[in-house]
Design a protein around this motif. Structure first.
Motif, PDB file in Angstrom:
ATOM      1  N   ASN A  61      46.034  15.863  59.976  1.00 61.69           N
ATOM      2  CA  ASN A  61      45.272  15.139  60.996  1.00 61.69           C
ATOM      3  C   ASN A  61      44.778  16.069  62.102  1.00 61.69           C
ATOM      4  N   ALA A  62      45.557  17.088  62.424  1.00 58.24           N
ATOM      5  CA  ALA A  62      45.114  18.073  63.416  1.00 58.24           C
ATOM      6  C   ALA A  62      43.907  18.861  62.902  1.00 58.24           C
ATOM      7  N   LYS A  63      43.935  19.222  61.628  1.00 56.56           N
ATOM      8  CA  LYS A  63      42.800  19.941  61.033  1.00 56.56           C
ATOM      9  C   LYS A  63      41.567  19.046  60.959  1.00 56.56           C
ATOM     10  N   ASN A  64      41.790  17.775  60.648  1.00 53.69           N
ATOM     11  CA  ASN A  64      40.679  16.830  60.591  1.00 53.69           C
ATOM     12  C   ASN A  64      40.044  16.673  61.975  1.00 53.69           C
ATOM     13  N   PHE A  65      40.873  16.608  63.013  1.00 50.68           N
ATOM     14  CA  PHE A  65      40.348  16.523  64.377  1.00 50.68           C
ATOM     15  C   PHE A  65      39.545  17.782  64.719  1.00 50.68           C
ATOM     16  N   ALA A  66      40.066  18.949  64.338  1.00 51.62           N
ATOM     17  CA  ALA A  66      39.356  20.203  64.609  1.00 51.62           C
ATOM     18  C   ALA A  66      38.010  20.245  63.890  1.00 51.62           C
ATOM     19  N   LEU A  67      37.963  19.696  62.678  1.00 48.54           N
ATOM     20  CA  LEU A  67      36.704  19.640  61.931  1.00 48.54           C
ATOM     21  C   LEU A  67      35.669  18.799  62.673  1.00 48.54           C
ATOM     22  N   TRP A  68      36.070  17.612  63.135  1.00 49.07           N
ATOM     23  CA  TRP A  68      35.131  16.750  63.846  1.00 49.07           C
ATOM     24  C   TRP A  68      34.778  17.317  65.208  1.00 49.07           C
ATOM     25  N   GLN A  69      35.695  18.027  65.805  1.00 50.21           N
ATOM     26  CA  GLN A  69      35.413  18.683  67.081  1.00 50.21           C
ATOM     27  C   GLN A  69      34.322  19.742  66.894  1.00 50.21           C
ATOM     28  N   THR A  70      34.408  20.461  65.796  1.00 51.59           N
ATOM     29  CA  THR A  70      33.394  21.473  65.479  1.00 51.59           C
ATOM     30  C   THR A  70      32.037  20.823  65.227  1.00 51.59           C
ATOM     31  N   ARG A  71      32.038  19.681  64.533  1.00 52.75           N
ATOM     32  CA  ARG A  71      30.766  18.974  64.311  1.00 52.75           C
ATOM     33  C   ARG A  71      30.168  18.512  65.630  1.00 52.75           C
ATOM     34  N   CYS A  72      31.018  18.090  66.562  1.00 53.22           N
ATOM     35  CA  CYS A  72      30.518  17.706  67.888  1.00 53.22           C
ATOM     36  C   CYS A  72      29.952  18.920  68.618  1.00 53.22           C
ATOM     37  N   ASP A  73      30.558  20.088  68.413  1.00 52.19           N
ATOM     38  CA  ASP A  73      30.015  21.313  69.007  1.00 52.19           C
ATOM     39  C   ASP A  73      28.616  21.592  68.466  1.00 52.19           C
ATOM     40  N   LEU A  74      28.417  21.335  67.177  1.00 50.57           N
ATOM     41  CA  LEU A  74      27.127  21.619  66.544  1.00 50.57           C
ATOM     42  C   LEU A  74      26.050  20.607  66.921  1.00 50.57           C
ATOM     43  N   PHE A  75      26.389  19.320  66.901  1.00 48.00           N
ATOM     44  CA  PHE A  75      25.365  18.287  67.050  1.00 48.00           C
ATOM     45  C   PHE A  75      25.423  17.555  68.381  1.00 48.00           C
ATOM     46  N   GLY A  76      26.547  17.598  69.072  1.00 50.66           N
ATOM     47  CA  GLY A  76      26.705  16.841  70.301  1.00 50.66           C
ATOM     48  C   GLY A  76      26.305  17.624  71.529  1.00 50.66           C
ATOM     49  N   SER A  77      26.515  16.993  72.647  1.00 46.22           N
ATOM     50  CA  SER A  77      26.188  17.647  73.909  1.00 46.22           C
ATOM     51  C   SER A  77      27.335  18.562  74.345  1.00 46.22           C
ATOM     52  N   ALA A  78      27.030  19.468  75.223  1.00 45.57           N
ATOM     53  CA  ALA A  78      28.052  20.396  75.727  1.00 45.57           C
ATOM     54  C   ALA A  78      29.123  19.639  76.511  1.00 45.57           C
ATOM     55  N   GLU A  79      28.721  18.583  77.185  1.00 43.01           N
ATOM     56  CA  GLU A  79      29.673  17.791  77.968  1.00 43.01           C
ATOM     57  C   GLU A  79      30.707  17.115  77.066  1.00 43.01           C
ATOM     58  N   VAL A  80      30.265  16.552  75.951  1.00 46.04           N
ATOM     59  CA  VAL A  80      31.190  15.911  75.014  1.00 46.04           C
ATOM     60  C   VAL A  80      32.138  16.951  74.419  1.00 46.04           C
ATOM     61  N   SER A  81      31.626  18.100  74.074  1.00 40.21           N
ATOM     62  CA  SER A  81      32.472  19.171  73.531  1.00 40.21           C
ATOM     63  C   SER A  81      33.514  19.609  74.540  1.00 40.21           C
ATOM     64  N   ARG A  82      33.120  19.711  75.786  1.00 42.96           N
ATOM     65  CA  ARG A  82      34.054  20.130  76.833  1.00 42.96           C
ATOM     66  C   ARG A  82      35.175  19.095  77.006  1.00 42.96           C
ATOM     67  N   TYR A  83      34.816  17.821  77.015  1.00 44.93           N
ATOM     68  CA  TYR A  83      35.834  16.773  77.158  1.00 44.93           C
ATOM     69  C   TYR A  83      36.732  16.683  75.926  1.00 44.93           C
ATOM     70  N   ALA A  84      36.173  16.896  74.739  1.00 45.29           N
ATOM     71  CA  ALA A  84      36.982  16.866  73.518  1.00 45.29           C
ATOM     72  C   ALA A  84      37.991  18.003  73.530  1.00 45.29           C
ATOM     73  N   ARG A  85      37.598  19.157  74.015  1.00 46.41           N
ATOM     74  CA  ARG A  85      38.534  20.295  74.096  1.00 46.41           C
ATOM     75  C   ARG A  85      39.594  20.045  75.164  1.00 46.41           C
ATOM     76  N   ALA A  86      39.237  19.309  76.220  1.00 47.79           N
ATOM     77  CA  ALA A  86      40.197  19.024  77.294  1.00 47.79           C
ATOM     78  C   ALA A  86      41.257  18.018  76.832  1.00 47.79           C
ATOM     79  N   MET A  87      40.943  17.208  75.826  1.00 42.03           N
ATOM     80  CA  MET A  87      41.902  16.235  75.327  1.00 42.03           C
ATOM     81  C   MET A  87      43.072  16.882  74.614  1.00 42.03           C
ATOM     82  N   VAL A  88      42.831  18.005  74.015  1.00 45.15           N
ATOM     83  CA  VAL A  88      43.863  18.641  73.199  1.00 45.15           C
ATOM     84  C   VAL A  88      44.770  19.507  74.030  1.00 45.15           C
TER      85      VAL A  88
END
Length: 88
Positions: A61-88
């Motif tokens: 599940n941790a690897k799956n979260f990291a995979l989706w986090q990477t997809r958010c880095d690619l397609f999402g906004s920088a703000e969403v990526s920053r908040y996703a990294r702050a959650m972990v």
């Protein structure tokens, strides 16, 4: 005669330009739609992976979260990526 040929030529160029502009607008709309779908999928996948990691913590599940986090880095906004990294 010259005026008629000029008028016909002008109409041909005008319709060609109209077709070209319509094609470019349609292509831009398709690109925006595809980007929206990619963002939507990445955000929903990230939320689902976060839920699974919180409910059942595991390496998978941790690897799956990291995979989706990477997809958010690619397609999402920088703000969403920053908040996703702050959650972990």
């Amino acid at each position: 005669m010259q005026t008629i040929l000029t008028l016909l030529g002008g109409l041909g160029i005008g319709s060609s330009l109209t077709t070209l502009i319509a094609h470019l607008i349609a292509r831009r709309a398709a690109d925006r739609s595809r980007l929206y779908q990619e963002k939507r999928e990445a955000y929903l996948g990230l939320l689902d992976a976060l839920h699974r990691a919180a409910v059942r913590p595991s390496d998978e599940n941790a690897k799956n979260f990291a995979l989706w986090q990477t997809r958010c880095d690619l397609f999402g906004s920088a703000e969403v990526s920053r908040y996703a990294r702050a959650m972990v």
